[in-house]
Each structure stands twice: as C-alpha cells, then as structure tokens.
Write a protein that holds these residues in place. Structure first.
Motif, short mmCIF file in Angstrom:
data_model
loop_
_atom_site.label_atom_id
_atom_site.label_comp_id
_atom_site.label_asym_id
_atom_site.label_seq_id
_atom_site.Cartn_x
_atom_site.Cartn_y
_atom_site.Cartn_z
N ASN A 1 0.76 -1.25 0.08
CA ASN A 1 0.14 0.03 -0.15
C ASN A 1 0.97 1.10 0.13
N PRO A 2 0.78 2.07 -1.17
CA PRO A 2 1.82 3.21 -0.97
C PRO A 2 1.60 4.08 -0.05
N MET B 1 6.81 -1.31 -10.11
CA MET B 1 6.71 -0.29 -11.07
C MET B 1 5.19 -0.20 -11.62
N GLU B 2 4.38 -0.98 -11.26
CA GLU B 2 3.02 -1.15 -11.73
C GLU B 2 2.02 -0.18 -10.56
N ILE B 3 2.95 0.19 -9.51
CA ILE B 3 2.05 0.66 -8.21
C ILE B 3 2.96 2.18 -8.16
N TYR B 4 4.27 1.91 -8.21
CA TYR B 4 5.13 3.24 -7.83
C TYR B 4 5.92 3.87 -9.17
N ASP B 5 6.17 4.99 -8.97
CA ASP B 5 6.97 5.80 -9.92
C ASP B 5 8.13 5.11 -10.03
N PRO B 6 8.76 4.84 -11.27
CA PRO B 6 10.04 4.16 -11.21
C PRO B 6 11.15 4.88 -10.77
N GLU B 7 10.84 6.38 -10.79
CA GLU B 7 12.01 7.17 -10.14
C GLU B 7 12.07 7.28 -8.64
N LYS B 8 10.94 6.42 -8.03
CA LYS B 8 10.91 6.60 -6.49
C LYS B 8 12.16 6.13 -6.01
N TYR C 1 13.39 -1.75 1.37
CA TYR C 1 12.52 -0.87 2.07
C TYR C 1 11.98 0.11 1.00
N ILE C 2 10.66 0.28 1.09
CA ILE C 2 10.04 1.28 0.11
C ILE C 2 8.97 2.33 1.25
N ALA D 1 -1.42 13.29 -0.92
CA ALA D 1 -2.76 13.28 -0.34
C ALA D 1 -3.55 12.15 -1.29
N TYR D 2 -4.59 11.66 -0.80
CA TYR D 2 -5.46 10.97 -1.51
C TYR D 2 -4.81 9.92 -2.52
N GLN D 3 -3.66 9.01 -2.10
CA GLN D 3 -3.23 7.93 -2.93
C GLN D 3 -3.82 6.74 -2.98
N GLY D 4 -4.00 6.16 -4.22
CA GLY D 4 -4.41 4.83 -4.26
C GLY D 4 -5.93 4.65 -4.38
N PHE D 5 -6.67 3.47 -4.37
CA PHE D 5 -8.13 3.48 -4.50
C PHE D 5 -8.64 4.09 -3.08
#
Length: 490
Positions: free
Chosen positions: A152-153, A176-183, A220-221, A227-231
């Motif tokens: 969960n981001p 990378m389906e969930i996060y920005d590749p640059e994260k 570790y991520i 604000a208001y991230q994800g579903f």
C-alpha cells in the motif's frame, strides 16, 4: 513425550542468539538447521554444537515448496523416534519462515508437542538500520507473494527475500505497476552483521542493477506523502467532497441525479476503445470508477451498503460463476461455460436451474434493463433466443429477413398507415440487429461508426460548398446528392 523445539538463530550476529536458544542447541537433543548458509555458523562450530542441515534438499528439489515439504516430513519422522529435537531457522521462527508454518500444521495433525522460542528477527535489525519506528505503519511482504499481496503506497513496505538479481528484476516490474520508477527506495544487505551491513539508496528502476544483492537482502519502500493516494485515497476524497464543508454540488447529488453521468462516462469509455486511444481510456475508466465510488458513498451514508460490500459481492459472484477456475479446474469444458453461467445466475436469483428450453426464458428477456439503448436490448434478447436454437444459421440467411421487412414497411407507407409503418420499421431495425449480432458486431457501435462516417462526409460537403463560395442551403437536392458523391470519392 515427543517434542519439537523451534528456535531462531537471529539475523546474522552471534550476539543476537538468545541465551535460551543457545542452551537448547547445546543440550544432547539432535539439532536440525534449515540451512548452514548463515553468518552465525562459524560461532556454532566454535561452540562445538553439532547439527544436521537440510541444504542438500535445495539441490535435489525443483522448487522451494518441495524443499519445505521434504524438510517438514523429515522433522516429523524424526520427532516420532526421539524424545526431543531442535529445529533452528534464521531470524525469528515466526517471521517469514514457511517451514515453521508447515511444521506447526504437521505437528498438530500428528499430535506432536512443539514449542516456539522467540528470537531476534531480520525486521528488528532492518528497522534499526533504517532508524524507523513501525508504529507509524509498516507492511512486511515476502517477495514471492508481492503479486498477490501488493504494498500500500500510503504506508512503508519492507520486502523480504530479495535474494538475487533475478528476483530483484521480477520484483521491480511488479512494483513499477504501483510506484513511479523514479521513486527512491533502500536496499538493505547483510543487516545485523557487523562490518558487512550495506545500505544502498537507489531509484526503483535501478533495483536489479545492484550486484551486491545476496540471500540476506531486503527492500524498504518509504510511504508516499501524496494526499489521496491509491484506491483508498479515492474513497477518502469522496468522503471529503460529501462532508460538511465539502463541495456543495457533490453533497446534493443522489443516485437518481447521477444516472446520466454514469451513462455518459460509460459511452466515453466505449469511444476510447473504439478509437484505440489508450491514454484516454485510462482517464475514462477513472471517471467510471469515480462514479461507482460516488454511488457507494451515497449508499453508505444511507446505511444501505458500502464500497467494501460492492467489492466483496463481485468477488464472491465471480468465484461462484467460475467454478472451473476457482473450485474444480479438472471439470473445465469450454463448451459448457456459458450454459453453466446462466444456470448459476438463475440459482442465485432463487430460480430453478432447469434447462434453457424452459418457459422461463421469456421472463429472462423481460428482465433485461430497459435503461439499455434499444439496439443493445434487442441484441441481448436475440442472444437468449439463440440459446434454444431459435436463430438464423448465418448472416446471409438473416439478410433475407431484412428484405422481407423492407417490403412490408414499403407496403405500410403506401397504405399511409402511420401505426403499421412504425411497427414495420421496428421489425426492420430488429432484423438489422440480427445481422449485426451474427457478424459478431455490436450494433450500437456499428451505428455509431456509421454516424461518424456520415458526419465526416457531411463536413467534406461543407468544404466543397465553401470552395464554391456557397452554403449547402443554396443547393438543390440533386446538387446536394452530387456533392455527397464527391465527398465519398474524397
């Protein structure tokens, strides 16, 4: 009484082995180690502790699951012949240790006593390296389970068992389906082993480029601060819009007032698919999803249902209607899937799962939502009739019906009978839908495309008139017909 003592060797440093575990390893009972590939093994040898490892199983078996099953079988077999044995695993026995999970179940099934002794886990030393307090939120995920149990981001995630570059590559693609590749993420290698610990901060897309990755590597991520991230963020946003002090327009909406918006957004999805406009499709699907969340929030406020019930309901329904996937894969018969689907639907609605030839088929046709466009409704009715064999053999045969209905419409027009003309026109349209269905084309989309083509040709007619410094209203019908034919040629 036969007993299995399950202990943890800690994440790497001999100082992390508890005194209780050390005492158990030194007593005369046989010791079994899941693996001898662990930094404390040199210390174990110095302490003259004897043990048997299961490393040979990793070479003999083709999967980790097979290795784990073989280890558990050996432990259970041995436990029945000795008073007590010790089974030692890296870290803490209850942190990401599949063999311990399986061993507990097997021991209960065989009526064998067991006891688990706590140890220092890789989580403890990893958080120490990060200087993070898990009280703020942390999800621990096995890299093998990341696809089924995604992070969960909105909270930090610790991914374990990133044991080589191949696993890192697979994990990177999933994340990378969930996060920005640059994260920015952090690789933690050899945590808890003094003098060998590595902390590597990289971009997510670089994950599989780190050559130092080994079997003692975790990822570790950090949590997202948006604000208001994800579903879940979408749901919270909707609650904010509907709350006191939110948006007055959103607060005033009802299920009824939103009907047209849901219909419009659905058609915009269809248009994006038709145009193969994939970027726009992503946006339009988001608009439809927002409408679903909107309706669920209105229902939740009224105490009817909430978004979780919507999701659970569709999950349960799909499992029920796909027994060949989720329940009994061996019975899969592609020819029976649609028939079974209809029978299961009738059972869900409390109707008998009798043959499709039953008189109840007309009742099913009547239940097709009247809110559907008429072309789609006609197509659905025809499909239901076709299931009992009441259908044309091919599109060419159905074309003859169009000719027949066209003649009947012509006769009604000659009689100047308005009521009969309307009826015959409906029959003609119904026959056209039949041909479209037999061609595996959605009549709604076919007509939409024809309308777009008409608009395109009409636009060309206007350009022709403009070139002649005229308006289309200046032309006679014959001249308009000529302009139409010229636009077709263009």
């Amino acid at each position: 009484m036969h007993q299995i003592d399950i202990v943890g060797l800690g994440p790497g440093s001999p100082g992390q082995i508890t005194l209780e575990t050390l005492a158990l390893l030194k007593d005369p009972s046989p010791n079994f180690f899941r693996t001898a590939v662990h930094p404390v093994i040199a210390f174990i040898h110095d302490q003259a502790i004897r043990y048997q490892s299961f490393d040979c199983y990793y070479e003999q078996e083709g999967s980790f699951e097979a290795v784990y099953d073989k280890i558990v079988a050996k432990l259970i077999e041995t436990a029945k012949t000795v008073e007590k044995l010790v089974y030692a695993v890296p870290g803490n026995p209850l942190f990401g240790e599949k063999t311990v999970e399986k061993l507990i179940l097997a021991a209960k099934a065989e009526g064998l006593n067991y006891r688990i002794y706590p140890g220092v886990s890789f989580v403890d030393v990893t958080l120490n390296s990060l200087e993070e307090d898990p009280i703020h939120g942390l999800k621990i995920i096995d890299a093998f389970d990341c696809l089924k149990n995604p992070p969960n981001p909105r909270i930090g995630a610790l991914v374990t068992q990133v044991y080589d570059q191949h696993m890192a590559s697979e994990l990177k693609l999933q994340l990378m389906e969930i996060y920005d590749p640059e994260k920015r993420v952090i690789l933690l290698i050899n945590s808890g082993i003094p003098g060998h610990e590595k902390r590597v901060e990289i971009c997510l897309y670089e994950l599989d480029r780190v050559t130092a990755i080994n079997h003692l590597t975790s990822l570790y991520i950090p949590a997202e601060n948006k604000a208001y991230q994800g579903f879940q963020g979408t749901i919270e946003m909707m609650k904010a819009l509907r709350a006191d002090g939110g948006c007055s327009w959103d607060r005033s909406q009802t299920h009824e007032s939103l009907r047209n918006y849901l219909l419009e957004e659905s058609y915009e999805v269809l248009e994006a698919i038709e145009n193969q406009d994939w970027d726009n499709l992503a946006e339009e699907l988001g608009d439809v999803l927002f409408q679903i969340v909107f309706h669920a929030e209105i229902a939740s406020e009224a105490g009817r249902f909430n978004i979780n019930q919507v999701i659970d309901g569709i999950n349960e329904k799909m499992i029920r209607r796909h027994p060949h996937v989720f329940i009994d894969k061996e019975s899969f018969n592609p020819d029976q899937v649609e028939t079974n689907w209809d029978a299961i639907k009738r059972l869900e609605k409390g109707e008998p799962a009798e043959s499709l030839e039953s008189p109840g088929l007309a009742a099913e046709m009547k239940k097709i939502p009247k809110a559907l466009p008429a072309l789609m409704e006609a197509c659905k009715v025809q499909k239901k009739a076709a299931k009992v064999g009441f259908d044309w053999p091919d599109p060419t045969a159905a074309l003859k019906k169009i000719d027949e209905e066209s003649l009947e419409l012509r006769a009604a027009l000659q009689e100047n009978n308005a009521e009969k003309s309307a009826e015959e026109l409906g029959d003609l349209l119904f026959s056209v839908v039949n041909v479209s269905r037999l061609l595996n084309l959605q009549p709604e989309m076919v007509l939409r495309k024809a309308t777009e083509k008409f608009i395109g040709r009409f636009e060309k007619m206007e350009k022709i008139a403009s070139q002649e410094k005229k308006s289309l209203s200046d032309y006679t019908f014959e001249q308009l017909d000529q302009a139409w034919n010229r636009s077709k040629g263009l």
